[in-house]
Scaffold this active site. Structure first.
Site, short mmCIF file in Angstrom:
data_model
loop_
_atom_site.label_atom_id
_atom_site.label_comp_id
_atom_site.label_asym_id
_atom_site.label_seq_id
_atom_site.Cartn_x
_atom_site.Cartn_y
_atom_site.Cartn_z
N SER A 254 0.74 -0.92 -0.42
CA SER A 254 -0.51 -0.18 -0.36
C SER A 254 1.31 1.09 -0.06
O SER A 254 1.74 1.11 0.74
CB SER A 254 -0.75 0.46 1.57
N LYS A 255 0.64 2.17 -0.62
CA LYS A 255 1.17 3.26 -1.11
C LYS A 255 1.46 3.97 0.25
O LYS A 255 2.29 4.95 0.83
CB LYS A 255 0.45 3.95 -2.08
N ARG A 256 0.99 3.60 1.38
CA ARG A 256 0.84 4.48 3.03
C ARG A 256 2.66 4.09 3.22
O ARG A 256 3.07 4.79 4.34
CB ARG A 256 0.04 3.93 3.99
N GLU A 407 -3.36 14.14 -1.06
CA GLU A 407 -3.99 12.67 -1.80
C GLU A 407 -4.95 13.37 -2.34
O GLU A 407 -5.67 12.47 -2.94
CB GLU A 407 -4.35 12.01 -1.15
N ARG A 469 6.97 11.04 4.11
CA ARG A 469 6.94 9.65 4.52
C ARG A 469 8.29 9.75 5.71
O ARG A 469 8.70 9.56 6.30
CB ARG A 469 6.61 8.75 3.77
#
Length: 503
Positions: A254-256, A407, A469
């Site tokens: 997942s992109k998280r 986002e 991030r």
RNA sequence: GUCCCGUUCGUCUAGUCAGGUCAGGACACCGGGUUUUCAUCCCGGCAACAGGGGUUCGAAUCCCCUACGGGACGCCA
């Protein structure tokens, strides 16, 4: 007489092109080629609220960049078009009509509020959330009355109460699932569009797809699909469910937690053929175990039975190593120069950057240091510089909110990013000036750099997300980031101030 | 919670279908060599059959149970 092999990839145009899509596309293509068949690209845009044409063309572009070619698709008409589900609406609706007539499907007038309520209660009672069949036995009169009144409704499929669905997965063998486990799935939404389940069965049949090769996440809904094939009197294709790519913590990629955008890898300077090669070694090895191989080499000997079923972790370190090997073994020096130019060292890119750099230049040798961060996968940042005058907790909060807000950006342009930061500052009751240094640092690792919003627009959403991030990660590793609790609190606060998150 | 799928070095995997080589390779890591630095390259090292029961002369491989991991449970796909 052997059936013609036709495989398909069916991405939904609802976001950034995902490496998972490329992963599935790769094996669908290899399988089709190995069997002298074709691969079809079909756009599953039945979610009218989320599908965008930008996303559709981004998906096509990203697959083309990778060197994945399809034989039929929205841009490549064939005998079985149209290849965009939104353009097949009439077909889907007539099939749904047929199912209703046959008594295999029925209208349901339940509101989403009621459905949510039922679901809530079921979870509270530790039951499996499932449609309670409230509308299953409405009389003809009741249905007519509601329809005349113009009440919104969906069409649900009827599922047997007893017995089990048995199907063969090409890789796992026999899979059995109790019909009791299967929900009365919605086939047609209240806006008249079909759901995935209906559309994918109808289209796979009509496009004469012989092998459905898709992600493991679909295993549990395969009975619904099998049932539809039965109700419609069609032969079902073969199914092969491939493992899902994973994050380092083993959850579904997942992109998280990971860069998942295909364009991230392009923009960070990876070669497309390396991406394909690397994806090809996730869950698969060539019979001779060679590690460096092209799409053609993979296709030549591809045997789907060799797929291993444990979900492979997408490991950036090995990808990087592989890319290095291509650079020094597979490409000539001239090739590398050529590819470097194609990548970012070209006039178009420079023209894009220069206006923002020009005021800050005194001689040419200023250019590289000033813009270095646009060409660097991971600019270095230090805690001290990152935080600046801010309180560390505050910094973490701002970075996180920014990540979430980003986002929501539809068009990745300077102006929209600017608005976002204005709103952010206003909502957090700060001056824009106070919060920007943090983001300059996060993006570039420097305090002297290009105008932030332009820089971010040049970097693109994928690189920006990773940088945010990374900054957050630095705060965490220094023990001044967001705690798990803090994150939860922030999420609630965020929802109140900014609305729901999307990701 | 219910159901489904999975499980070989930290990671990607070979070996499993046709049971019998000190479980092989690669990444990462550690050590050594080549190199004016770094990187490359070369050599070496570390490190795994999830656990327990069967079947068998013999099990990573076949069967069962347990544990752990993942996925699904949307008017998303």
């Amino acid at each position: 007489m052997k059936q013609l092999v036709r495989t398909r990839i069916a991405p939904s145009p609802t976001g950034n092109p995902h490496v998972g899509t490329a992963y599935m596309a790769l094996f669908n293509l290899a399988f089709a080629r190995r069997n002298k068949g074709s691969m079809i690209l079909r756009i599953e845009d039945t979610d009218r609220a989320r599908s965008t044409s930008e996303s559709e063309s981004a998906i096509l572009d990203s697959l083309r960049w990778l060197g994945i070619e399809w034989d039929e698709g929205p841009d490549k008409p064939g005998k079985f078009g149209p290849y965009r589900q939104s353009e097949r609406l009439e077909i889907h609706q007539s099939i749904v009509g047929r199912l209703v007539e046959q008594g295999d499907a029925y209208p349901c007038f339940c509101t989403s509020e009621r459905l949510n309520q039922v679901r809530k209660e079921q979870i509270a009672n530790k039951e499996t959330p499932r449609y309670d069949r409230h509308c299953l036995n409405l009389s003809k009169e009741e249905i007519e009355k509601k329809m005349d009144r113009g009440d919104p409704y969906v069409i649900r499929m009827k599922v047997p109460q007893e017995g089990e669905c048995i199907f063969t997965d090409e890789l796992r063998g026999e899979v059995r699932i109790d019909w009791k486990q299967i929900d009365h799935q919605v086939l047609q939404k209240s806006d008249g569009y079909p759901t995935y389940h209906l559309a994918n069965v109808v289209d796979d049949h009509m496009m004469e797809i012989s092998h459905v090769i898709r992600g493991e996440e679909w295993i549990s809904s395969t009975p619904k699909h099998i049932l539809l094939y039965q109700q419609l009197g069609w032969d079902a294709p073969s199914f092969a469910h491939l493992p899902l790519l994973r994050n380092p913590d083993k959850s579904k990629l997942s992109k998280r937690k990971n860069p998942t955008g295909i364009f991230y890898y392009r923009d960070a300077g990876y070669l497309p053929e390396v991406m394909l090669n690397y994806l090809g070694m996730m869950g698969y090895t060539l019979p001779d175990q060679r590690e460096i191989f092209s799409l053609d080499e993979l296709s030549e000997s591809f045997d789907i039975k060799r797929m291993s079923l444990g979900g492979p972790i997408f490991d950036l370190a090995k990808l990087k190593w592989l890319n290095g090997r291509y650079l020094r073994e597979k490409l000539s020096e001239d090739d590398v120069v050529e590819r470097l130019i194609q990548w970012k060292l070209n006039t178009t890119k420079f023209k894009n950057i220069l206006p923002h750099a020009l005021q800050r230049l005194e001689n040419f040798s200023d250019f590289i240091p000033l813009t270095e961060f646009l060409f660097n996968e991971h600019p270095e940042i230090t805690l001290e510089n990152l935080i600046g005058k801010l309180d560390p907790g505050q910094a973490a909060k701002l970075l996180k909110i920014c990540e979430w807000e980003l986002e929501k950006v539809k068009n990745w342009h300077r102006d929209e990013i600017f608005c976002l930061f204005q709103d952010l500052a206003k909502t957090e009751e700060k001056k824009l000036k106070e919060i920007l240094p943090l983001f300059f640092q996060a993006m570039s690792g420097k305090s002297i750099s290009l105008p932030l919003f332009d820089a971010m627009s040049i970097l693109g959403p994928d690189l920006v997300r990773v940088r945010l991030r990374k900054a957050l990660g630095l705060l965490n590793s220094e023990g001044v980031g967001l705690s798990k609790k803090g994150l939860k609190v922030l999420e609630k606060e965020y929802q109140q101030k900014y609305g729901n998150r999307i990701d």
